[in-house]
Design a protein around this motif. Structure first.
Motif, PDB file in Angstrom:
ATOM      1  N   LEU A   1       0.865  -1.182   0.000  1.00 41.44           N
ATOM      2  CA  LEU A   1       0.000   0.000   0.000  1.00 41.44           C
ATOM      3  C   LEU A   1       0.897   1.225   0.000  1.00 41.44           C
ATOM      4  CD1 LEU A   1      -2.729   1.451   0.186  1.00 41.44           C
ATOM      5  CD2 LEU A   1      -2.542   1.304   2.678  1.00 41.44           C
ATOM      6  N   SER A   2       0.797   2.025  -1.051  1.00 46.96           N
ATOM      7  CA  SER A   2       1.639   3.206  -1.196  1.00 46.96           C
ATOM      8  C   SER A   2       0.777   4.398  -1.595  1.00 46.96           C
ATOM      9  CB  SER A   2       2.727   2.972  -2.251  1.00 46.96           C
ATOM     10  OG  SER A   2       3.571   1.892  -1.883  1.00 46.96           O
ATOM     11  N   VAL A   3       0.677   5.376  -0.690  1.00 43.50           N
ATOM     12  CA  VAL A   3      -0.099   6.589  -0.977  1.00 43.50           C
ATOM     13  C   VAL A   3       0.719   7.848  -0.665  1.00 43.50           C
ATOM     14  CG1 VAL A   3      -2.353   5.507  -0.695  1.00 43.50           C
ATOM     15  CG2 VAL A   3      -1.185   6.427   1.317  1.00 43.50           C
ATOM     16  N   PRO A   4       2.004   7.870  -0.990  1.00 41.99           N
ATOM     17  CA  PRO A   4       2.821   9.043  -0.660  1.00 41.99           C
ATOM     18  C   PRO A   4       2.556  10.221  -1.583  1.00 41.99           C
ATOM     19  CG  PRO A   4       4.118   7.504  -1.933  1.00 41.99           C
ATOM     20  CD  PRO A   4       2.777   6.844  -1.691  1.00 41.99           C
ATOM     21  N   MET A   5       3.030  11.393  -1.145  1.00 48.02           N
ATOM     22  CA  MET A   5       2.987  12.601  -1.958  1.00 48.02           C
ATOM     23  C   MET A   5       1.571  12.975  -2.360  1.00 48.02           C
ATOM     24  SD  MET A   5       6.412  11.874  -4.254  1.00 48.02           S
ATOM     25  CE  MET A   5       6.310  13.453  -5.092  1.00 48.02           C
TER      26      MET A   5
ATOM     27  N   LYS B   1       5.021  -3.799   2.210  1.00 47.47           N
ATOM     28  CA  LYS B   1       5.426  -2.410   2.011  1.00 47.47           C
ATOM     29  C   LYS B   1       4.280  -1.473   2.381  1.00 47.47           C
ATOM     30  CE  LYS B   1       8.329  -3.575  -1.996  1.00 47.47           C
ATOM     31  NZ  LYS B   1       8.569  -3.275  -3.442  1.00 47.47           N
ATOM     32  N   LEU B   2       4.609  -0.439   3.170  1.00 48.91           N
ATOM     33  CA  LEU B   2       3.631   0.599   3.503  1.00 48.91           C
ATOM     34  C   LEU B   2       4.313   1.949   3.398  1.00 48.91           C
ATOM     35  CD1 LEU B   2       0.839   1.462   4.466  1.00 48.91           C
ATOM     36  CD2 LEU B   2       1.632   1.164   6.830  1.00 48.91           C
TER      37      LEU B   2
ATOM     38  N   LEU C   1       8.753   0.364   5.696  1.00 51.39           N
ATOM     39  CA  LEU C   1       7.788   1.307   6.248  1.00 51.39           C
ATOM     40  C   LEU C   1       8.348   2.708   6.111  1.00 51.39           C
ATOM     41  CD1 LEU C   1       5.194   2.040   7.814  1.00 51.39           C
ATOM     42  CD2 LEU C   1       6.510   1.729   9.923  1.00 51.39           C
ATOM     43  N   ASN C   2       7.599   3.576   5.443  1.00 56.02           N
ATOM     44  CA  ASN C   2       8.006   4.968   5.276  1.00 56.02           C
ATOM     45  C   ASN C   2       6.861   5.867   5.718  1.00 56.02           C
ATOM     46  OD1 ASN C   2       8.894   7.499   4.477  1.00 56.02           O
ATOM     47  ND2 ASN C   2       9.750   6.792   2.537  1.00 56.02           N
TER      48      ASN C   2
ATOM     49  N   LEU D   1      13.310   1.471   7.267  1.00 60.11           N
ATOM     50  CA  LEU D   1      12.439   2.218   8.176  1.00 60.11           C
ATOM     51  C   LEU D   1      12.773   3.699   8.057  1.00 60.11           C
ATOM     52  CD1 LEU D   1      10.348   2.335  10.493  1.00 60.11           C
ATOM     53  CD2 LEU D   1      12.276   2.082  12.086  1.00 60.11           C
ATOM     54  N   ASP D   2      11.804   4.493   7.622  1.00 62.89           N
ATOM     55  CA  ASP D   2      12.036   5.923   7.416  1.00 62.89           C
ATOM     56  C   ASP D   2      11.059   6.717   8.275  1.00 62.89           C
ATOM     57  OD1 ASP D   2      12.614   8.473   6.525  1.00 62.89           O
ATOM     58  OD2 ASP D   2      12.701   7.893   4.410  1.00 62.89           O
TER      59      ASP D   2
END
Length: 293
Positions: free
Chosen positions: A153-157, A175-176, A199-200, A222-223
């Motif tokens: 699941l990636s919802v950045p920016m 991945k998240l 995880l970011n 890990l960020d």
């Protein structure tokens, strides 16, 4: 039909070109119709109904072509939709993820101008990958009812807000990415899925202390950087698999040993780095120490 039910029907008035929109709703409630009762063509038209330039995908704004001919829609050997990839199409408007066909396993909608809220509570049960990077989605999201099989699941920016609850993520999630939004509040990192590797949550408005003593055993990345995290932090139990941890631009303090992480970023934080060279202990507060192998 109650007033709220009437509004529900009218909100889809532009879609009523087919007989199946003659839905009978209970006078007492407005239950969500069963998606499997609609054709995949109808469902996909509802997915893109809020996109103001949807002809880029469907070929015609008012009379969409057959969904098998749509840009970025992948059909499997059973003639069912299983992937949707709409990257860098300059799509504008809103997206109705709740109407995705149940056969969809992957959606990637990257670098467009889509806005509005995103519904993560009614995704297809088979969905494994959802990437919505680089749009203008806003509002709060729920992470507690994601599909059990979801891996990415990636919802950045985007411009997402509210708190993030990481205690009930799918057990298979690897991945998240929630970075570069406006999420706020505290986070709990002690109940992440055992299979999680990345995880970011960087570049948000998260705050408080963080507990990194119970990270998944196979975590690699890990960020946490550029948040308002504070306080003395125990880094002694970082997973041996960790290749990078970034705590820069935070108010965290503590000591990271080179044996605990292959690489780390600690600039503009209270964290110190310690590693051993020729049997001697060395300390640094340099910006970044990378894996030397």
């Amino acid at each position: 039909v109650t007033r709220s039910c009437l509004f529900y029907v009218l909100s889809f008035s532009s879609l009523m070109n087919f007989a199946f929109y003659n839905i009978l709703l209970s006078a007492d409630s407005c239950a969500r119709p069963d998606k499997d009762s609609f054709s995949q063509q109808a469902l996909m038209e509802m997915v893109i109904d809020g996109i103001t330039n949807r002809e880029i995908i469907s070929g015609n704004f008012d009379a969409p072509s057959d969904v098998s001919e749509w840009v970025g829609v992948r059909i499997d050997e059973t003639q069912e939709i299983h992937k949707i990839i709409w990257n860098m199409r300059n799509l504008q408007g809103t997206l109705n993820l709740q109407w995705l066909p149940s056969t969809v396993i992957e959606v990637r909608i990257i670098d467009n101008a889509l806005r509005g809220s995103i519904d993560l509570e009614h995704l297809p049960e088979k969905m494994m990958h959802l990437v919505l990077l680089g749009n203008r989605f806003e509002g709060e999201i729920s992470l507690t009812k994601l599909p059990d099989v979801m891996e990415n699941l990636s919802v950045p920016m985007n411009d997402l807000t509210g708190s993030i609850h990481l205690e009930k993520l799918p057990s298979r999630l690897i991945k998240l990415y929630l970075n570069d939004n406006r999420f706020s509040g505290t986070v709990n990192l002690t109940q992440l899925p055992a299979q999680m590797e990345q995880l970011n949550i960087s570049t948000n408005q998260l705050l408080g202390k963080v507990d990194v003593t119970h990270l998944p055993p196979g975590m690699k990345y890990l960020d946490l950087h550029k948040n308002a995290f504070v306080g003395e932090t125990n880094f002694e139990n970082l997973p041996r698999t960790l290749e990078m941890v970034d705590v820069s631009d935070t108010q965290l303090a503590g000591v990271i040993h080179h044996s605990n992480a292959q690489g780390f970023c600690i600039a503009d934080s209270g964290v110190k780095a310690v590693w051993h060279e020729n049997g001697e202990e060395n300390k640094t507060d340099t910006k970044k120490i990378e894996k030397t192998e």
